[in-house]
Design a protein around this motif. Structure first.
Motif, PDB file in Angstrom:
ATOM      1  N   ASP A 201      81.041  49.139  73.323  1.00 48.64           N
ATOM      2  CA  ASP A 201      80.649  49.274  71.865  1.00 48.64           C
ATOM      3  C   ASP A 201      79.282  48.216  71.487  1.00 48.64           C
ATOM      4  N   GLU A 202      79.345  47.170  72.152  1.00 48.89           N
ATOM      5  CA  GLU A 202      78.311  46.195  71.996  1.00 48.89           C
ATOM      6  C   GLU A 202      77.082  46.415  73.261  1.00 48.89           C
ATOM      7  N   TRP A 203      77.223  47.701  73.859  1.00 47.08           N
ATOM      8  CA  TRP A 203      76.131  47.690  75.006  1.00 47.08           C
ATOM      9  C   TRP A 203      75.527  49.133  74.572  1.00 47.08           C
ATOM     10  N   LYS A 204      75.579  49.701  73.479  1.00 43.01           N
ATOM     11  CA  LYS A 204      74.820  50.920  72.990  1.00 43.01           C
ATOM     12  C   LYS A 204      73.412  50.627  72.408  1.00 43.01           C
ATOM     13  N   HIS A 210      78.120  47.826  67.808  1.00 46.05           N
ATOM     14  CA  HIS A 210      79.038  47.322  66.759  1.00 46.05           C
ATOM     15  C   HIS A 210      80.190  46.377  67.535  1.00 46.05           C
ATOM     16  N   HIS A 211      80.713  45.733  66.991  1.00 44.71           N
ATOM     17  CA  HIS A 211      81.696  44.803  67.750  1.00 44.71           C
ATOM     18  C   HIS A 211      83.014  45.691  67.992  1.00 44.71           C
ATOM     19  N   PRO A 212      83.518  45.702  69.307  1.00 47.86           N
ATOM     20  CA  PRO A 212      84.500  46.503  69.412  1.00 47.86           C
ATOM     21  C   PRO A 212      85.974  46.217  68.738  1.00 47.86           C
ATOM     22  N   LYS A 213      86.566  47.114  68.137  1.00 45.51           N
ATOM     23  CA  LYS A 213      87.798  47.004  67.508  1.00 45.51           C
ATOM     24  C   LYS A 213      89.147  46.947  68.426  1.00 45.51           C
ATOM     25  N   LEU A 214      89.366  46.083  68.804  1.00 47.61           N
ATOM     26  CA  LEU A 214      90.709  45.846  69.965  1.00 47.61           C
ATOM     27  C   LEU A 214      91.691  44.979  69.218  1.00 47.61           C
ATOM     28  N   SER A 215      92.803  45.725  69.374  1.00 52.46           N
ATOM     29  CA  SER A 215      94.083  44.744  69.044  1.00 52.46           C
ATOM     30  C   SER A 215      94.583  44.005  69.990  1.00 52.46           C
ATOM     31  N   ARG A 216      95.774  43.062  69.648  1.00 58.36           N
ATOM     32  CA  ARG A 216      96.413  42.342  70.491  1.00 58.36           C
ATOM     33  C   ARG A 216      97.296  43.060  71.749  1.00 58.36           C
ATOM     34  N   LYS A 217      97.489  44.435  71.236  1.00 60.03           N
ATOM     35  CA  LYS A 217      98.305  45.392  72.008  1.00 60.03           C
ATOM     36  C   LYS A 217      97.358  45.857  73.101  1.00 60.03           C
ATOM     37  N   ASP A 218      96.092  46.197  72.759  1.00 59.57           N
ATOM     38  CA  ASP A 218      95.086  46.598  73.689  1.00 59.57           C
ATOM     39  C   ASP A 218      94.872  45.674  74.712  1.00 59.57           C
ATOM     40  N   HIS A 219      94.802  44.425  74.356  1.00 66.11           N
ATOM     41  CA  HIS A 219      94.697  43.281  75.682  1.00 66.11           C
ATOM     42  C   HIS A 219      95.760  42.996  76.352  1.00 66.11           C
ATOM     43  N   MET A 229      84.496  44.324  80.092  1.00 63.10           N
ATOM     44  CA  MET A 229      83.462  44.622  79.483  1.00 63.10           C
ATOM     45  C   MET A 229      82.683  45.046  80.597  1.00 63.10           C
ATOM     46  N   PRO A 230      81.252  45.434  80.246  1.00 59.91           N
ATOM     47  CA  PRO A 230      80.303  45.787  81.218  1.00 59.91           C
ATOM     48  C   PRO A 230      79.980  44.797  82.281  1.00 59.91           C
TER      49      PRO A 230
END
Length: 266
Positions: A201-204, A210-219, A229-230
């Motif tokens: 998201d931050e590499w477009k 935009h800042h990625p919307k990531l939850s604790r569950k995602d991580h 991350m890239p």
């Protein structure tokens, strides 16, 4: 009695004076790899369908003639041929090629409803594009003793429903890797990187960033403790393009924070 092996100093600029071509290099993982190459002292030539994103890279990087962008459709051989020629005209040599361009959306609905046109579009971009770029870059890479990286995916190893076209092309890149490593070696080394979940998201390009919307569950799904991350892909790419990996070819490297080795129970 032979001498003891010497301690070799680590080179902080392992790609100094080297030119790396990166398809799909204006955004996402491709941009992450391009910036890693620049950080390692190399020069980059990025090709991408999105001219706005490509020009934004040059404006933001501010590295002068160490970076060049040209619009590129990897599925068209004439485009690829012109792109390779432009690289040689500008830089004089090619030391690395990263075949990153591809259709990123894996979900295309049930197989029995998948149009042949859609299937062919995935093959042309994700797989044939890597073939064409490798084909036309190979003479210069052979002269330079260079390296090729195919950016595949962990979906070459595991799948969700309705992702056949994407998975098949990424699996094809893995097979293309070991076939090319045997044919092009020892002058050219060929390896594949299989990214997992990478937040881009931050590499477009600027207006879509935009800042990625990531939850604790995602991580938490990742044994490494976070989504990728890239930069994570870029770091490995630098190694595989450098002399530090001169005994590494024909291999696939999974970079997924451990997701593919974690048992999943519902």
């Amino acid at each position: 009695m032979s001498k003891a092996p010497a301690i070799t100093a680590y080179d902080p600029q392992p790609l100094r004076d080297r030119v790396v071509l990166i398809t799909g290099g204006a955004q996402g993982v491709g941009r992450g790899i391009a910036q890693a190459v620049l950080g390692a002292g190399g020069s980059v030539f990025i090709g991408d369908l999105d001219e706005e994103a490509g020009q934004a890279c040059l404006q933001e990087w501010q590295v002068g003639d160490r970076a060049l962008f040209r619009r590129l459709d990897v599925s068209r051989e004439a485009d690829v041929r012109r792109w390779i020629k432009a690289a040689l005209d500008h830089f004089g040599a090619i030391h690395g090629l990263v075949n990153n361009a591809g259709i990123a959306d894996p979900h295309q609905g049930p197989l029995h409803k998948l149009p042949l046109e859609t299937w062919n579009r995935y093959v042309a971009t994700n797989l044939t594009g890597a073939f064409l770029c490798s084909k036309h870059a190979l003479p210069s890479l052979t002269t330079a003793g260079g390296a090729i990286i195919h950016i595949a995916s962990t979906r070459a190893l595991q799948s969700e429903p309705d992702t056949e076209a994407y998975a098949a092309t990424k699996g094809g890149l893995v097979a293309l890797t070991h076939a090319m490593a045997v044919s092009a070696g020892p002058a050219v080394r060929v390896n594949a990187i299989l990214p997992g979940w990478i937040a881009t998201d931050e590499w477009k390009k600027p207006q879509e960033r935009h800042h990625p919307k990531l939850s604790r569950k995602d991580h938490a799904q990742h044994p490494a403790g976070r989504v990728g991350m890239p930069e994570d892909i870029g770091a490995l790419a630098v190694y595989l393009l450098s002399d530090a990996s001169r005994f590494v070819t024909g291999q696939r490297f999974v970079v997924d924070g451990g997701m593919t080795i974690k048992m999943q129970y519902v």
